[in-house]
Design an enzyme around this catalytic site. Structure first.
Site, short mmCIF file in Angstrom:
data_model
loop_
_atom_site.label_atom_id
_atom_site.label_comp_id
_atom_site.label_asym_id
_atom_site.label_seq_id
_atom_site.Cartn_x
_atom_site.Cartn_y
_atom_site.Cartn_z
N LYS A 236 6.32 -4.32 -3.91
CA LYS A 236 7.55 -3.97 -3.71
C LYS A 236 7.97 -4.19 -2.38
O LYS A 236 8.98 -4.70 -1.79
CB LYS A 236 7.94 -2.85 -4.14
CG LYS A 236 9.61 -2.50 -3.93
CD LYS A 236 10.11 -3.02 -5.44
CE LYS A 236 11.61 -2.71 -5.11
NZ LYS A 236 12.45 -3.66 -5.87
N CYS B 104 0.90 -1.05 0.02
CA CYS B 104 0.19 -0.06 0.08
C CYS B 104 0.84 1.25 0.09
O CYS B 104 1.86 1.31 0.70
CB CYS B 104 -0.84 0.05 1.18
SG CYS B 104 -2.09 -1.17 1.13
N TRP C 107 -2.87 -2.74 -1.77
CA TRP C 107 -2.42 -4.16 -1.91
C TRP C 107 -3.23 -4.80 -0.87
O TRP C 107 -2.84 -4.57 0.26
CB TRP C 107 -0.80 -4.48 -1.61
CG TRP C 107 -0.63 -5.85 -1.81
CD1 TRP C 107 -0.01 -6.51 -3.04
CD2 TRP C 107 -0.53 -6.96 -0.65
NE1 TRP C 107 0.36 -7.66 -2.89
CE2 TRP C 107 -0.11 -8.13 -1.57
CE3 TRP C 107 -0.90 -7.14 0.42
CZ2 TRP C 107 0.06 -9.47 -1.07
CZ3 TRP C 107 -0.89 -8.19 1.06
CH2 TRP C 107 -0.19 -9.56 0.45
N ARG D 201 3.95 -0.39 -4.55
CA ARG D 201 3.79 -0.82 -3.46
C ARG D 201 2.45 -1.68 -3.38
O ARG D 201 1.95 -2.23 -2.09
CB ARG D 201 3.61 0.28 -2.16
CG ARG D 201 5.00 1.13 -2.48
CD ARG D 201 4.56 2.43 -1.28
NE ARG D 201 4.64 1.91 0.26
CZ ARG D 201 5.63 1.67 0.76
NH1 ARG D 201 6.81 2.04 0.53
NH2 ARG D 201 5.52 1.24 2.11
N HIS E 64 17.64 -37.39 -4.86
CA HIS E 64 17.12 -37.80 -3.89
C HIS E 64 15.48 -37.66 -3.98
O HIS E 64 14.96 -37.41 -2.99
CB HIS E 64 17.67 -36.96 -2.58
CG HIS E 64 19.09 -37.31 -2.26
ND1 HIS E 64 19.54 -38.44 -1.63
CD2 HIS E 64 20.13 -36.89 -2.66
CE1 HIS E 64 20.71 -38.37 -1.74
NE2 HIS E 64 21.19 -37.67 -2.36
#
Ligand code: M6R
Length: 611
Positions: free
Chosen positions: A606, A2, A77, A27, A506
């Site tokens: 970010k 944000c 966000w 952001r 493995h």
């Protein structure tokens, strides 16, 4: 996570807020909104929209629709409540009087919401932020600062807040706890922002808010208060970043620009620290006695910074013989780490704001460790809370996928490892000088790698349709694979995993079938033959192998792999610094060919300021 921006002045606020938000979109970019106070009309107008900032900008005609010279803006966000118009910020109180933009999480929001509902307050969104606006309104009796203060006393969690109120149209209130917020000092106008790039066009004079600080912004000035509402003075810092550094400058994507900027960023990071044939860390207080007293080094970081830490462990243990543990920021405080005053904790963070890394830093300090951070963003929380800080000086990094911040962290940590070794006597003069020569030639050799990008673009065009890729390598090449794999998956959405080559047998080798793409990393000289063996094994099971190696091994690798990317020979210490560049470019070109939104990959942001 944000982005917040706020403006109070004499110009129309909305266009300024939109411009600021465009710098903060990295952001978070699932929705955006603004709240504008128009003192003359006595209105508080809120406009918000799901989607990229452009959707909001179109809705309000670049801001022209909204008169008023005071306002706050937000790019989101999502945490609480899916991206939608109603969940976008600003969130407003029921009567529309108080508007709040928020970065962070209110942990007790459900309890606060029930309390307010029991008092008859109705909610419209699923966000924790609406609770803040309603709570301030609940306490408001004509004094906004007092109402905010009372609300803060009931809120638990992390928050950076920008608050405006229709009844107080000539002020913005800013609050910070565990999430970044800066104050910008203009002439006849003032600002708040999540980071300096949002306001750089208007002012370079900023103050960093501390946890618990409140600020009241008017046109004339900014008054700050501590958590007990006692007036405090804030230091004003002049930021010397160029505006251009945060612009695309003719490039199609920030990521590509930042990849290309790496040699210059490395010069900025390294040259002041190598003087007259010696490594010089000015201002660092670590003495030889202190280094000798260390029982352990912890490196703590998240994401790509963590990958730098994995490389750093190899370097530090080799060069100092001190045991080194690398921990994810998100795990550190839950793992009951063995840390005391004989432990040096090295914290790595581009943004300096990653919440998990910050929490780890605090835990390390609580346990008595000395904390040295390697950070890019000057004045960020991690930088300020560490005992000492080394800045990478990579310049603003805007693309979500880190590139120049990663390479500068890597180089700086390697330089630190060599300096530790020299100081402790575990690195002899010849190795010291060889390492210094490597650091000096690194930027130029990186330029060589960048100039061969057409070859990498060709490989990207060959493989961009693959749905799954494995990165394999040993030792430093394994650490390099972790970053190569993350770069690819985060921007191209191709499933990708990195394995230590020896681990293939493995379990993972069962996934190798006809046409599986394996990126074999074979830059370490002493392990080259072992990597060749692994290449042969996966090829025998149908894999298509794209290899990365150094010039000296190029020919031999070409006999075994389907394609080879090459980097110049350089001392072992710096192989990952050069080796990551073809992997960054490969990820970039693959994402480009798949039509992905390179600078703003889905679901990411970010700066990760929530847990
Ligand atoms: O700002 P930080 O270095 O603390 O960020 C940590 C991670 O979120 C970050 O490195 C992330 O993994 C990268 N943006 C990925 O490219």
């Amino acid at each position: 996570m944000c982005g917040i921006v706020g403006f109070i002045g004499n110009e129309q606020a909305a266009p300024i807020l939109l411009e600021g938000l465009s710098r903060l979109e990295y952001r978070g970019y699932d929705s955006a909104g603004v709240a504008i106070c128009d003192g003359g009309a006595g209105t508080l107008s809120v406009r918000k929209a799901k989607g990229r900032l452009q959707v909001l900008s179109d809705l309000i005609h670049g801001g022209a629709d909204l008169p008023g010279t005071v306002g706050v803006g937000h790019t989101r966000w999502a945490t609480h409540g899916a991206p939608s118009d109603v969940n976008s910020h600003p969130q407003v109180s029921e009567n529309g009087r108080v508007a709040v933009v928020h970065n962070g999480i209110i942990e007790n929001y459900a309890e606060l919401r029930s309390f307010l509902e029991s008092k008859g307050v109705s909610f419209v969104s699923q966000t924790d932020t609406e609770v803040i606006a309603q709570l301030i309104e609940y306490f408001y009796t004509g004094d906004l600062l007092s109402a905010v203060d009372q609300a803060l006393h009931r809120m638990e969690g992390a928050y950076a807040l920008g608050i405006v109120c229709a009844d107080a149209p000539d002020q913005i209130i800013a609050v910070r706890k565990d999430n970044p917020l800066i104050l910008g000092w203009g002439k006849g106008c003032n600002f708040i922002a999540s980071d300096v790039t949002a306001i750089l066009k208007h002012t370079r004079d900023v103050s960093y808010m501390n946890d618990g600080d409140l600020a009241v912004l008017t046109r004339e000035g900014i008054q700050c208060y501590d958590h007990l509402l006692r007036p405090i003075e804030k230091e004003v810092v002049h930021v010397d970043w160029e505006v251009d550094a945060a612009e695309k400058g003719g490039y199609e994507h920030f990521m590509f620009k930042e990849i290309m900027e790496q040699p210059e960023a490395l010069r900025r990071c390294l040259s002041p620290r190598i003087k007259d044939g010696e490594i010089v860390f000015e201002g660092l207080s670590l003495t030889p006695d202190y280094l000798r007293s260390l029982r352990r080094i912890f490196i703590v970081a998240c994401g790509s910074s963590y990958h730098v830490g994995v490389v750093g462990k190899y370097h530090l243990e080799k060069l100092t013989r001190i045991p080194v543990e690398v921990a994810l920021g998100s795990e550190f405080r839950y793992m009951d780490p063995i840390v005391d005053d004989k432990t040096l904790v090295i914290v790595l963070s581009q943004s300096g704001e990653t919440l998990d890394t910050m929490a780890a830093l605090r835990e390390a300090k609580r346990l008595g460790a000395h904390v040295l951070s390697i950070v890019n963003v000057v004045g960020s929380s991690i930088a300020r809370d560490s005992d000492e800080v080394l800045y990478t000086w990579a310049g603003p990094e805007i693309a979500v996928a880190t590139t120049k911040a990663y390479t500068t962290q890597l180089a700086l940590l390697a330089l630190l490892a060599v300096w530790f070794g020299k100081t402790l006597g575990t690195v002899d003069e010849a190795d010291y000088q060889a390492a210094l020569a490597g650091f000096r030639e690194l930027p130029e050799k990186m330029e060589q790698v960048l100039s061969c990008r057409d070859g990498i673009q060709y490989f990207a065009s060959k493989y961009f349709n693959h749905s799954s890729i494995f990165f394999i390598g040993r030792n430093l090449d394994y650490a390099l694979g972790l970053e190569g794999s993350l770069k690819l998956k985060e921007i191209s959405y191709i499933h990708s995993e990195a394995y230590a080559s020896g681990e293939l047998k493995h379990g993972t080798i069962s996934l190798i079938e006809e046409g599986t793409l394996v990126m074999a990393l074979g830059t370490c000289d002493r392990l080259f033959q072992k990597t060749v063996s692994n290449v042969v094994e996966v090829k025998a099971r149908g894999a298509d192998v794209l290899a990365l190696t150094t010039e000296r091994h190029q020919e031999e690798m070409a006999h075994n792999a389907n394609g080879v990317m090459t980097i110049p020979d350089i001392c072992d210490l710096l192989l990952p610094s050069l080796g990551v560049v073809p992997l960054q470019l490969f990820a970039y070109y693959v994402a480009l060919m798949r039509g992905c939104d390179i600078d703003k990959p889905r679901n990411l942001a970010k700066s990760v300021t929530v847990e």
